[in-house]
Motif scaffolding. Structure first.
Motif, mmCIF file in Angstrom:
data_model
loop_
_atom_site.group_PDB
_atom_site.id
_atom_site.type_symbol
_atom_site.label_atom_id
_atom_site.label_comp_id
_atom_site.label_asym_id
_atom_site.label_seq_id
_atom_site.Cartn_x
_atom_site.Cartn_y
_atom_site.Cartn_z
ATOM 1 N N VAL A 40 -9.898 75.079 32.649
ATOM 2 C CA VAL A 40 -9.402 73.708 32.800
ATOM 3 C C VAL A 40 -10.341 72.887 33.684
ATOM 4 O O VAL A 40 -10.591 71.708 33.414
ATOM 5 C CB VAL A 40 -7.967 73.705 33.363
ATOM 6 C CG1 VAL A 40 -7.525 72.292 33.738
ATOM 7 C CG2 VAL A 40 -6.999 74.305 32.356
ATOM 8 N N ARG A 41 -10.880 73.497 34.719
ATOM 9 C CA ARG A 41 -11.801 72.767 35.602
ATOM 10 C C ARG A 41 -13.134 72.445 34.903
ATOM 11 O O ARG A 41 -13.739 71.413 35.183
ATOM 12 C CB ARG A 41 -12.081 73.591 36.859
ATOM 13 C CG ARG A 41 -10.917 73.673 37.837
ATOM 14 C CD ARG A 41 -10.833 72.434 38.706
ATOM 15 N NE ARG A 41 -9.692 72.532 39.627
ATOM 16 C CZ ARG A 41 -8.644 71.721 39.615
ATOM 17 N NH1 ARG A 41 -8.576 70.743 38.718
ATOM 18 N NH2 ARG A 41 -7.659 71.865 40.483
ATOM 19 N N GLY A 152 -8.683 68.639 31.366
ATOM 20 C CA GLY A 152 -10.035 69.135 31.606
ATOM 21 C C GLY A 152 -11.074 68.070 31.320
ATOM 22 O O GLY A 152 -10.791 67.053 30.668
ATOM 23 N N PRO A 153 -12.309 68.253 31.782
ATOM 24 C CA PRO A 153 -13.349 67.234 31.618
ATOM 25 C C PRO A 153 -13.705 66.949 30.159
ATOM 26 O O PRO A 153 -14.286 65.901 29.867
ATOM 27 C CB PRO A 153 -14.549 67.824 32.379
ATOM 28 C CG PRO A 153 -14.257 69.280 32.537
ATOM 29 C CD PRO A 153 -12.771 69.403 32.581
ATOM 30 N N ARG A 191 -2.315 58.937 29.257
ATOM 31 C CA ARG A 191 -3.491 59.503 29.927
ATOM 32 C C ARG A 191 -3.052 59.881 31.334
ATOM 33 O O ARG A 191 -3.019 59.039 32.256
ATOM 34 C CB ARG A 191 -4.650 58.520 29.955
ATOM 35 C CG ARG A 191 -5.979 59.221 30.289
ATOM 36 C CD ARG A 191 -7.173 58.462 29.799
ATOM 37 N NE ARG A 191 -8.364 59.316 29.723
ATOM 38 C CZ ARG A 191 -9.474 58.975 29.081
ATOM 39 N NH1 ARG A 191 -9.550 57.815 28.443
ATOM 40 N NH2 ARG A 191 -10.506 59.793 29.049
ATOM 41 N N SER A 192 -2.682 61.115 31.493
ATOM 42 C CA SER A 192 -2.080 61.561 32.752
ATOM 43 C C SER A 192 -2.098 63.082 32.798
ATOM 44 O O SER A 192 -2.480 63.746 31.838
ATOM 45 C CB SER A 192 -0.635 61.046 32.861
ATOM 46 O OG SER A 192 0.135 61.475 31.741
ATOM 47 N N GLY A 193 -1.666 63.624 33.918
ATOM 48 C CA GLY A 193 -1.600 65.074 34.091
ATOM 49 C C GLY A 193 -1.388 65.422 35.549
ATOM 50 O O GLY A 193 -1.211 64.540 36.389
ATOM 51 N N TRP A 194 -1.418 66.705 35.850
ATOM 52 C CA TRP A 194 -1.096 67.149 37.212
ATOM 53 C C TRP A 194 -2.050 68.254 37.638
ATOM 54 O O TRP A 194 -1.676 69.191 38.319
ATOM 55 C CB TRP A 194 0.361 67.619 37.256
ATOM 56 C CG TRP A 194 0.997 67.628 38.616
ATOM 57 C CD1 TRP A 194 1.540 68.706 39.262
ATOM 58 C CD2 TRP A 194 1.180 66.530 39.521
ATOM 59 N NE1 TRP A 194 2.053 68.353 40.493
ATOM 60 C CE2 TRP A 194 1.839 67.006 40.684
ATOM 61 C CE3 TRP A 194 0.846 65.174 39.468
ATOM 62 C CZ2 TRP A 194 2.170 66.197 41.761
ATOM 63 C CZ3 TRP A 194 1.175 64.368 40.545
ATOM 64 C CH2 TRP A 194 1.825 64.875 41.665
ATOM 65 N N ASP A 198 -9.256 64.885 34.135
ATOM 66 C CA ASP A 198 -8.913 63.948 33.075
ATOM 67 C C ASP A 198 -7.993 64.662 32.095
ATOM 68 O O ASP A 198 -8.061 65.893 31.944
ATOM 69 C CB ASP A 198 -10.190 63.481 32.364
ATOM 70 C CG ASP A 198 -9.931 62.369 31.346
ATOM 71 O OD1 ASP A 198 -8.862 61.704 31.430
ATOM 72 O OD2 ASP A 198 -10.792 62.152 30.481
ATOM 73 N N GLY A 199 -7.123 63.910 31.437
ATOM 74 C CA GLY A 199 -6.256 64.579 30.486
ATOM 75 C C GLY A 199 -5.217 63.665 29.877
ATOM 76 O O GLY A 199 -5.112 62.475 30.206
#
Length: 370
Positions: A40-41, A152-153, A191-194, A198-199
């Motif tokens: 994910v990173r 993820g990027p 366009r959001s996440g935790w 980006d995601g």
């Protein structure tokens, strides 16, 4: 016991190992939680986050209701934009839940709650509507829908690849309703996440979300489970209910101690639940402060656990709320409440782990600078 609708698919097709999160049965991991975290990173992962509560609020008094319930001023939120995170407090300024609001129109908002707080918050909001005679209807659509987080990027690149080029035009916290991903209809895409990456988060019917999962994986996304989601949020210093906050004033300090940030509290706003107690905390100051603790390499692959005591020499000055081994930093990290007299960034404290003390430096959030 509820379980996410696609759980059997994840077990049979993707080899998920499952476990309990509160009353929910969820995928814990698919391969290795550290590998999922690192992916994910560096690349892109997909989480099923259908255990999160999805609530619809409709009626002419939705805005007054939200202004009464939450610490953030949401009055200037535009349609198709999210507002949050924000805090729902009780009368002692302890946190019921941290939540996101989605403005569809002046009279229709969506609300995402944490999984463990969903039923509590639905019942609480219903009681406030009845007490204050707000003209609002509340509908819980959690069990009728599914929800993905693509993080993820390379998330935007992947969304374009699966037929959602329009999603790459979204700004952070912007969303669209009823769009197609390829031939598949969605309910909402934001366009959001935790995770700090980006995601996008995708809502839809169970069948439609299954089709989108298959598209994502066929085009390079790797599934990630709840363990990786937890370690990712700890690296960013993001909070979790019953760890960093809760309603019990004997167990958790005032919401101000959270140092939540992210604009979650609008101090110019008046008339919300818990305001008087929160302002008292601000005037009088707080004893406990949430800080980060970064362990030295001598701690190895130690995983700090909730409740472990924190010391300054032989004086206990705090306790761990959440901890993990960070594969990005290659060391143990934790969040802790520390007595404000000892909470000096750059100084070292000690954490007691199985009768042995390990040094840890006090740092600010996030642990990883994005």
């Amino acid at each position: 016991m509820p379980k996410i609708a696609l759980l059997e698919y994840y077990i049979e097709k993707l080899g998920a190992e499952t476990g309990l999160f509160g009353d929910w049965e969820v995928p814990y991991r698919y391969t290795n939680a550290i590998e999922e975290h690192v992916n994910v990173r560096n690349n892109v992962g997909v989480f099923d986050v259908s255990h999160m509560g999805r609530i619809v609020l409709r009626g002419p008094d939705v805005l007054p209701l939200a202004q009464y319930l939450y610490t953030k001023d949401v009055s200037k939120t535009k349609p198709s934009w999210m507002s949050g995170p924000t805090l729902a407090l009780n009368q002692w300024a302890r946190v019921k839940d941290d939540e996101m609001l989605y403005k569809i129109s002046d009279e229709e908002w969506y609300l995402v709650t944490n999984a463990l707080a969903r039923e509590k918050m639905v019942n609480y909001i219903k009681s406030v509507i009845a007490e204050k005679k707000f003209k609002v209807e509340i509908t819980d659509i959690t069990l009728d829908t599914s929800m993905l987080a693509v993080q993820g990027p390379r998330a935007a690149e992947l969304m374009e690849k699966i037929g959602a080029k329009w999603a790459t035009d979204l700004k952070t916290l912007e969303f669209r309703m009823g769009e197609n991903i390829g031939e598949v209809k969605t309910l909402l895409v934001s366009r959001s996440g935790w995770t700090g990456e980006d995601g996008f988060e995708i809502w839809g019917g169970h069948h439609e979300i299954k089709s989108i999962v298959e598209k994502l994986i066929a085009n390079g996304a790797k599934p990630a489970g709840l363990i990786a989601r937890d370690t990712l949020r700890i690296e960013m210093g993001f909070v979790l209910g019953d760890h960093e906050y809760g309603e019990d004033p004997l167990k958790f300090p005032c919401a101000l101690s959270l140092r939540y940030g992210l604009g979650a509290i609008t101090w110019e706003k008046k008339g919300f639940v818990g305001e008087e107690a929160l302002r008292t905390c601000k005037r009088e100051g707080v004893r406990w402060v949430r800080v980060g603790l970064k362990f030295g390499k001598e701690a190895g692959r130690l995983v700090p656990r909730t409740g472990m005591p924190v010391y300054s020499e032989d004086v206990q000055v705090g306790w761990i709320t959440s901890g993990t081994f960070s594969p990005i930093l290659n060391r143990a990290i934790a969040m802790a409440y520390v007595d404000s007299r000892y909470a000096v960034f750059g100084e070292e404290l000690e954490v007691l782990v199985r009768d042995k003390k390990y040094s840890a430096k006090i740092v600010d959030f996030p642990f990883i600078k994005k």
